[in-house]
Design a protein around this motif. Structure first.
Motif, PDB file in Angstrom:
ATOM      1  N   HIS A 142       4.314   5.170   3.774  1.00 17.30           N
ATOM      2  CA  HIS A 142       3.392   6.128   4.379  1.00 17.30           C
ATOM      3  C   HIS A 142       2.018   5.505   4.587  1.00 17.30           C
ATOM      4  O   HIS A 142       1.390   5.682   5.639  1.00 17.30           O
ATOM      5  CB  HIS A 142       3.278   7.363   3.482  1.00 17.30           C
ATOM      6  N   THR A 143       1.538   4.764   3.593  1.00 25.49           N
ATOM      7  CA  THR A 143       0.217   4.134   3.701  1.00 25.49           C
ATOM      8  C   THR A 143       0.158   3.194   4.899  1.00 25.49           C
ATOM      9  O   THR A 143      -0.836   3.180   5.657  1.00 25.49           O
ATOM     10  CB  THR A 143      -0.101   3.361   2.416  1.00 25.49           C
ATOM     11  N   ASN A 144       1.214   2.413   5.091  1.00 31.29           N
ATOM     12  CA  ASN A 144       1.203   1.454   6.191  1.00 31.29           C
ATOM     13  C   ASN A 144       1.478   2.113   7.535  1.00 31.29           C
ATOM     14  O   ASN A 144       0.906   1.707   8.555  1.00 31.29           O
ATOM     15  CB  ASN A 144       2.229   0.353   5.917  1.00 31.29           C
ATOM     16  N   MET A 145       2.344   3.125   7.554  1.00 33.10           N
ATOM     17  CA  MET A 145       2.592   3.834   8.817  1.00 33.10           C
ATOM     18  C   MET A 145       1.335   4.550   9.295  1.00 33.10           C
ATOM     19  O   MET A 145       1.051   4.623  10.494  1.00 33.10           O
ATOM     20  CB  MET A 145       3.728   4.843   8.649  1.00 33.10           C
ATOM     21  N   ASN A 146       0.581   5.079   8.343  1.00 34.88           N
ATOM     22  CA  ASN A 146      -0.593   5.871   8.710  1.00 34.88           C
ATOM     23  C   ASN A 146      -1.689   5.003   9.326  1.00 34.88           C
ATOM     24  O   ASN A 146      -2.625   5.521   9.935  1.00 34.88           O
ATOM     25  CB  ASN A 146      -1.128   6.582   7.460  1.00 34.88           C
ATOM     26  N   LYS A 147      -1.583   3.688   9.148  1.00 35.86           N
ATOM     27  CA  LYS A 147      -2.578   2.789   9.726  1.00 35.86           C
ATOM     28  C   LYS A 147      -2.312   2.502  11.200  1.00 35.86           C
ATOM     29  O   LYS A 147      -3.152   1.894  11.868  1.00 35.86           O
ATOM     30  CB  LYS A 147      -2.603   1.467   8.959  1.00 35.86           C
ATOM     31  N   ASN A 148      -1.151   2.931  11.694  1.00 34.24           N
ATOM     32  CA  ASN A 148      -0.761   2.552  13.048  1.00 34.24           C
ATOM     33  C   ASN A 148      -1.262   3.510  14.118  1.00 34.24           C
ATOM     34  O   ASN A 148      -0.931   3.349  15.291  1.00 34.24           O
ATOM     35  CB  ASN A 148       0.765   2.431  13.136  1.00 34.24           C
ATOM     36  N   ASN A 149      -2.032   4.530  13.725  1.00 35.72           N
ATOM     37  CA  ASN A 149      -2.606   5.411  14.757  1.00 35.72           C
ATOM     38  C   ASN A 149      -4.128   5.339  14.747  1.00 35.72           C
ATOM     39  O   ASN A 149      -4.803   6.256  15.200  1.00 35.72           O
ATOM     40  CB  ASN A 149      -2.140   6.857  14.545  1.00 35.72           C
ATOM     41  N   ARG A 150      -4.661   4.227  14.194  1.00 34.17           N
ATOM     42  CA  ARG A 150      -6.110   4.072  14.169  1.00 34.17           C
ATOM     43  C   ARG A 150      -6.627   3.530  15.495  1.00 34.17           C
ATOM     44  O   ARG A 150      -5.940   2.757  16.162  1.00 34.17           O
ATOM     45  CB  ARG A 150      -6.520   3.119  13.041  1.00 34.17           C
TER      46      ARG A 150
END
Length: 380
Positions: free
Chosen positions: A38-46
């Motif tokens: 989740h932490t890494n996926m959440n970085k992909n919409n920055r």
């Protein structure tokens, strides 16, 4: 191996049938993998951000060099103003640029192993079928008849939000929607100026197989999210990296999980232990017959005794010194018991001495009366 059955409810809240629990719902729960993915996926919409390349550099400045007893930082030229001669450009200077200015070509996105992503989604699906985890996540499911909550396929053809609200109320899921609606607050910080004015808790996640109007019916309810079973998203199944999202399934979506996961689909992670009852395994005859016998309790070491204070400790080191000390102790005790007798003897001896002293004084006075032996001189 037979799997448990799940009740299927109609849109009016009545039980309309049963369905088999998908095998993926029995996957092992791995909150560490879910949190990591989740932490890494959440970085992909920055979105990329950076300071201007001219920030802090919009002035003409050059160093004065050495020999002028000032630092070699670039200084603003010219005269007639307080700005002339001031340091510029450096991150330690007033009005200068920042240290290591941010660039838009920073590495914003993160690659994640596909196996890890699939493991995380399977764990999140399994956690959504555990009522304790759903309640621990903060969802209001006290009136929900069963977890996971499965509705008849008629829910996919719902087209009006009022009908969707009635369906959720019939199955006891409206309380979670109201909880999300009551949590709406104005965001703290500058996000309120950047089209992120309000914050809202997450409500139920409606998972469907065919969109016959269900998207339009449920999307306007506060906190409610929708997801197609073919496009399950970990950011929705475990918001914040916390497993246990309250999911409302359509029957066809639940049955589709056995097609998506299993022999013909994605691999279901095997459990690390087939039998999780560790105490039963350890105490079984097979294990106890081959393990080493139980260790005795650790030996308790006595406190070290001081030989100067303790006679027994001194006896171990020097028996003769201990015997002498014991003899001295006994003598002291004997002297203490004969104290009065000893004092009486001393007083009697002193009295006798005083008597002789008086006789001596009397004798001295007597012989002193005879006069001086040298009164008539030394002649014979």
């Amino acid at each position: 191996m037979s799997r448990p059955l799940v009740s299927v409810f109609s849109t009016t809240g009545d039980k309309a049938g049963e369905a088999t629990l998908p095998a993926v719902m029995t996957a092992p729960l791995r909150p560490d993998i879910v949190q990591f993915v989740h932490t890494n996926m959440n970085k992909n919409n920055r979105q990329a951000y950076a300071v201007s390349i001219r920030a802090g550099k919009n002035v003409s400045a050059h160093s004065w060099g050495t020999g002028r007893a000032v630092a070699r930082i670039p200084r603003v030229g010219g005269g007639g103003t307080s700005r002339s001669g001031q340091g510029a450009f450096g991150n330690m200077c007033r009005g200068g640029r920042m240290f290591n200015p941010t660039k838009t070509w920073r590495k914003w996105h993160k690659k994640i192993n596909s196996a890890q992503k699939r493991y995380a989604v399977a764990s999140a699906l399994a956690a959504s079928a555990v009522p304790a985890l759903v309640m621990a996540r903060g969802h209001r499911v006290d009136e929900v008849p069963e977890i996971p909550l499965v509705l008849d396929n008629a829910v996919e053809s719902t087209k009006k939000t009022s009908a969707a609200k009635d369906i959720l109320a019939a199955v006891g899921a409206l309380a979670d929607v109201e909880k999300a609606a009551d949590s709406k607050k104005i965001r703290a910080g500058k996000g309120k100026m950047r089209n992120r004015r309000y914050t809202l808790r997450r409500g139920p996640l409606v998972i469907y197989s065919n969109n016959d109007g269900v998207e339009q019916a449920f999307r306007n309810l506060p906190g409610v999210e929708l997801c197609n079973v073919d496009r399950l998203n970990l950011l929705q199944l475990a918001p914040g990296g916390h497993m246990g999202r309250f999911c409302v399934w359509s029957k066809s979506a639940l049955e589709a999980l056995d097609t998506i996961y299993g022999e013909d689909g994605k691999r279901i992670p095997p459990p690390p232990m087939v039998n999780a009852d560790l105490a039963r395994i350890i105490n079984s005859d097979e294990i106890q017959s081959v393990v080493n016998p139980a260790k005795r309790a650790n030996r308790r070491w006595l406190r070290k005794k001081n030989a100067l204070d303790n006679t027994k400790a001194l006896e171990k080191l020097n028996p003769y010194a201990a015997a002498a000390r014991a003899s001295e102790t006994r003598a002291m005790e004997a002297r203490a018991t004969k104290k009065e007798e000893t004092l009486a003897k001393r007083r009697a001896a002193n009295k006798e001495k005083k008597q002789y002293k008086a006789q001596g004084k009397a004798y001295y006075e007597t012989i002193s009366k005879q006069g001086d032996v040298c009164a008539d001189g030394f002649g014979l």
